[in-house]
Design a protein around this motif. Structure first.
Motif, PDB file in Angstrom:
ATOM      1  N   GLN A   4       0.814  -1.207   0.000  1.00  8.87           N
ATOM      2  CA  GLN A   4       0.000   0.000   0.000  1.00  8.87           C
ATOM      3  C   GLN A   4       0.853   1.265   0.000  1.00  8.87           C
ATOM      4  N   ARG A   5       2.107   1.152   0.376  1.00  7.60           N
ATOM      5  CA  ARG A   5       2.994   2.310   0.462  1.00  7.60           C
ATOM      6  C   ARG A   5       3.779   2.435  -0.839  1.00  7.60           C
ATOM      7  N   THR A   6       3.646   3.568  -1.483  1.00  6.20           N
ATOM      8  CA  THR A   6       4.328   3.752  -2.772  1.00  6.20           C
ATOM      9  C   THR A   6       5.720   4.342  -2.614  1.00  6.20           C
ATOM     10  N   THR A   7       5.969   4.943  -1.468  1.00  3.33           N
ATOM     11  CA  THR A   7       7.289   5.508  -1.195  1.00  3.33           C
ATOM     12  C   THR A   7       7.519   5.524   0.310  1.00  3.33           C
ATOM     13  N   ILE A   8       8.763   5.656   0.700  1.00  2.00           N
ATOM     14  CA  ILE A   8       9.102   5.714   2.125  1.00  2.00           C
ATOM     15  C   ILE A   8       9.281   7.176   2.522  1.00  2.00           C
ATOM     16  N   PRO A   9       8.432   7.696   3.406  1.00  2.55           N
ATOM     17  CA  PRO A   9       8.566   9.094   3.834  1.00  2.55           C
ATOM     18  C   PRO A   9       9.915   9.346   4.511  1.00  2.55           C
ATOM     19  N   ALA A  10      10.462  10.519   4.265  1.00  2.00           N
ATOM     20  CA  ALA A  10      11.779  10.857   4.825  1.00  2.00           C
ATOM     21  C   ALA A  10      11.769  10.839   6.349  1.00  2.00           C
TER      22      ALA A  10
END
Length: 306
Positions: A4-10
């Motif tokens: 479900q996560r398209t990117t890893i938040p900084a």
């Protein structure tokens, strides 16, 4: 969930970095339980017979390849290989390699979106957050015990703010702040938002309590940068909260009450009681214990004079 996560938040990457650093202080047993075993069970361990290098060499190679756009698409796979190598090598290598991977996830949007990064974070996020939660619960008691023994002089030292004793020190500090702020402006003009985040965070974190801190200019910059990159402001404040909270946590684990108190006060000063701030309730709980003990020991009047 990973799919479900398209990117890893900084800010998540930073939080995991800080948790791994704290985990390293918690002993080999915890490091095995919350990081090593998670990655092994996640299938990131490789056959030792196929490993013909070291984690440090792989990190050097990745750093070199990052300079060449032709290798851009190979970086995620190389980072996964790095973690696999580190698992077979040592716990120290594993910690360093995980932090290396997460730091680059923070800085490189393409890497943050990669399948390898998403899988990596999916594997380690839950156990590390479990460890962080357990640590927070035990730290309140540790903190309370450590500040109970502080003398008035030690408490005064912990409450001491930046003192500019003498013209030379004041001029030096003002020059340092000015130089850092100019670097922030240069990064802003060149649209290097990653560097800008780092420098601006450093500026706020280090000099927020000084007389020469330019709050109005910081607000202007944050507003402008938030228009360039949606969520820039929130990312800055979340990153600051993470930095301070884990500084407090580290101070408590190291038995350094002064460091913990200074972090708590810095957090209160920067976030001004905003309950929506990251780690607000954790810091608030520690702050309440701190001021209860100060009141119980009748130190408040003396601390106000300091």
């Amino acid at each position: 969930m990973m799919n479900q996560r398209t990117t890893i938040p900084a800010d998540l990457a930073l939080e995991l970095i800080k948790t791994i650093r704290v985990l390293a202080l918690a002993g080999k047993k915890n490091f095995n339980k919350y990081l090593y075993e998670s990655l092994v069970y996640g299938g990131w361990e490789r056959d030792k017979a196929h490993l013909a290098t070291t984690a440090s060499r792989l990190m050097d190679k990745i750093q070199e390849d990052l300079k060449d756009p032709a290798y851009e698409k190979t970086i995620p796979h190389q980072c996964k290989r790095l973690i696999s190598q580190a698992i077979a090598e040592s716990l120290s290598a594993l910690g360093d390699s995980c932090i290396f991977f997460l730091e680059h996830i923070r800085e490189i949007p393409l890497l943050a979106k990669s399948e390898e990064a998403r899988e990596f974070v999916f594997i380690i996020e839950r156990p590390l957050k479990t460890f962080a939660k357990e640590t927070a619960e035990t730290n309140e008691k540790r903190f309370e015990d450590s500040i109970q023994t502080l003398s008035l002089d030690e408490m005064k030292e912990a409450f001491d703010t930046v003192r500019l004793d003498g013209t030379r020190k004041k001029v030096y500090l003002e020059k340092t702040i000015h130089n850092l702020y100019q670097q922030v402006l240069l990064a802003t003009k060149s649209n290097n938002l990653s560097r800008c985040k780092k420098l601006l965070s450093q500026y706020i974190l280090t000099y927020h309590e000084t007389e020469t801190y330019n709050k109005a200019e910081v607000e202007t910059l944050l507003n402008a940068l938030d228009k360039r990159e949606e969520g820039f402001r929130k990312n800055i404040w979340d990153s600051l909260a993470i930095e301070i909270y884990y500084s407090v946590t580290r101070g408590i684990l190291e038995g350094n009450a002064k460091k913990a108190i200074q972090g708590i006060r810095k957090y209160a000063y920067i976030f001004e009681g905003d309950p929506d701030s990251k780690f607000y309730f954790e810091i608030d709980g520690l702050e309440r214990k701190l001021y209860k003990i100060i009141q119980d020991k009748d130190m408040m009047k003396n601390l106000r004079k300091a």
